[in-house]
Write a protein that holds these residues in place. Sequence first.
Motif, PDB file in Angstrom:
ATOM      1  N   ALA A 150       0.835  -1.207   0.000  1.00  0.00           N
ATOM      2  CA  ALA A 150       0.000   0.000   0.000  1.00  0.00           C
ATOM      3  C   ALA A 150       0.869   1.256   0.000  1.00  0.00           C
ATOM      4  CB  ALA A 150      -0.941  -0.005   1.206  1.00  0.00           C
ATOM      5  N   ILE A 151       1.961   1.248   0.763  1.00  0.00           N
ATOM      6  CA  ILE A 151       2.865   2.390   0.801  1.00  0.00           C
ATOM      7  C   ILE A 151       3.482   2.609  -0.574  1.00  0.00           C
ATOM      8  CG2 ILE A 151       5.023   3.282   1.773  1.00  0.00           C
ATOM      9  CD1 ILE A 151       4.233   1.655   4.358  1.00  0.00           C
ATOM     10  N   ARG A 152       3.916   1.532  -1.239  1.00  0.00           N
ATOM     11  CA  ARG A 152       4.495   1.661  -2.582  1.00  0.00           C
ATOM     12  C   ARG A 152       3.495   2.274  -3.557  1.00  0.00           C
ATOM     13  NH1 ARG A 152       5.826  -3.753  -1.646  1.00  0.00           N
ATOM     14  NH2 ARG A 152       7.884  -3.863  -0.726  1.00  0.00           N
ATOM     15  N   GLN A 175      11.254   1.359   5.846  1.00  0.00           N
ATOM     16  CA  GLN A 175      12.616   1.213   5.350  1.00  0.00           C
ATOM     17  C   GLN A 175      12.665   0.329   4.107  1.00  0.00           C
ATOM     18  OE1 GLN A 175      14.382  -0.227   9.000  1.00  0.00           O
ATOM     19  NE2 GLN A 175      15.231   1.801   9.497  1.00  0.00           N
ATOM     20  N   ALA A 176      11.832  -0.684   4.061  1.00  0.00           N
ATOM     21  CA  ALA A 176      11.828  -1.608   2.925  1.00  0.00           C
ATOM     22  C   ALA A 176      11.446  -0.924   1.623  1.00  0.00           C
ATOM     23  CB  ALA A 176      10.884  -2.782   3.192  1.00  0.00           C
ATOM     24  N   VAL A 177      10.656   0.135   1.692  1.00  0.00           N
ATOM     25  CA  VAL A 177      10.288   0.843   0.463  1.00  0.00           C
ATOM     26  C   VAL A 177      11.165   2.064   0.220  1.00  0.00           C
ATOM     27  CG1 VAL A 177       7.922  -0.009   0.464  1.00  0.00           C
ATOM     28  CG2 VAL A 177       8.430   2.185   1.536  1.00  0.00           C
ATOM     29  N   GLY A 216      10.864  -6.583  -8.899  1.00  0.00           N
ATOM     30  CA  GLY A 216      10.695  -6.783  -7.467  1.00  0.00           C
ATOM     31  C   GLY A 216       9.605  -5.931  -6.867  1.00  0.00           C
ATOM     32  N   ALA A 217       9.731  -5.749  -5.570  1.00  0.00           N
ATOM     33  CA  ALA A 217       8.665  -5.139  -4.773  1.00  0.00           C
ATOM     34  C   ALA A 217       8.456  -3.660  -5.019  1.00  0.00           C
ATOM     35  CB  ALA A 217       8.955  -5.367  -3.296  1.00  0.00           C
ATOM     36  N   THR A 218       9.405  -2.968  -5.644  1.00  0.00           N
ATOM     37  CA  THR A 218       9.218  -1.532  -5.821  1.00  0.00           C
ATOM     38  C   THR A 218       8.728  -1.189  -7.221  1.00  0.00           C
ATOM     39  OG1 THR A 218      11.545  -1.268  -6.349  1.00  0.00           O
ATOM     40  CG2 THR A 218      10.893  -0.893  -4.068  1.00  0.00           C
TER      41      THR A 218
END
Length: 190
Positions: free
Chosen positions: A105-107, A138-140, A181-183
């Motif tokens: 959701a943050i991404r 931090q992960a994003v 990936g995730a971003t």
Amino acid sequence: MFVGEKVTLRGVTREDLPVLLSYYNDPEVDLAAGDLPSPTSMERLEKWYERLIEQQPMRRFAIEADGRFIGTCLLQDIDETAGHAELGITIGDKDSWGRGYGRDAIRVLLDYAFRLANLRRVWLRTHAENGRAIRAYQAVGFVEEGRLREHQWLAGRYVDTVLMGILRSEFCDRRDRNPTGATRAPRQSR
């Protein structure tokens, strides 16, 4: 609607209010967010919703995962001249904690902020005891920019408030370096 890997961001609807009321009346959810637990009523929530739908444009989103409403996220205190806003997020459905829905959701919200709203910086604040949230931020790509020592009263003690931020260039660099990936940039649903 804005679609990520795990979540969809959509407008908050009147049908979300009963579930939102249960989140707002859950002390564990309030404490995770660093808020003082305080019961609210459906009447108060309905008045809040009426004010919300009058705002143009709406920058508060419902978070939906697997067809369920699990929380909300928003951009607030938007400064269009300086190009920054504060991010807020609450995953109220405790069964959804730790499953990556918040990160996704943050991404999606950051993609909206930087690509569509033309912001250059997004910042947030959280309490230092909220390790799960800090790891998600931090992960994003958020970095700690400051700390207000013993700034919040949380469940019987003072805790630090952590200030974090991310620049558009940092978000885009992460997304471009990891396109599978995730971003990855989220899809916009029609």
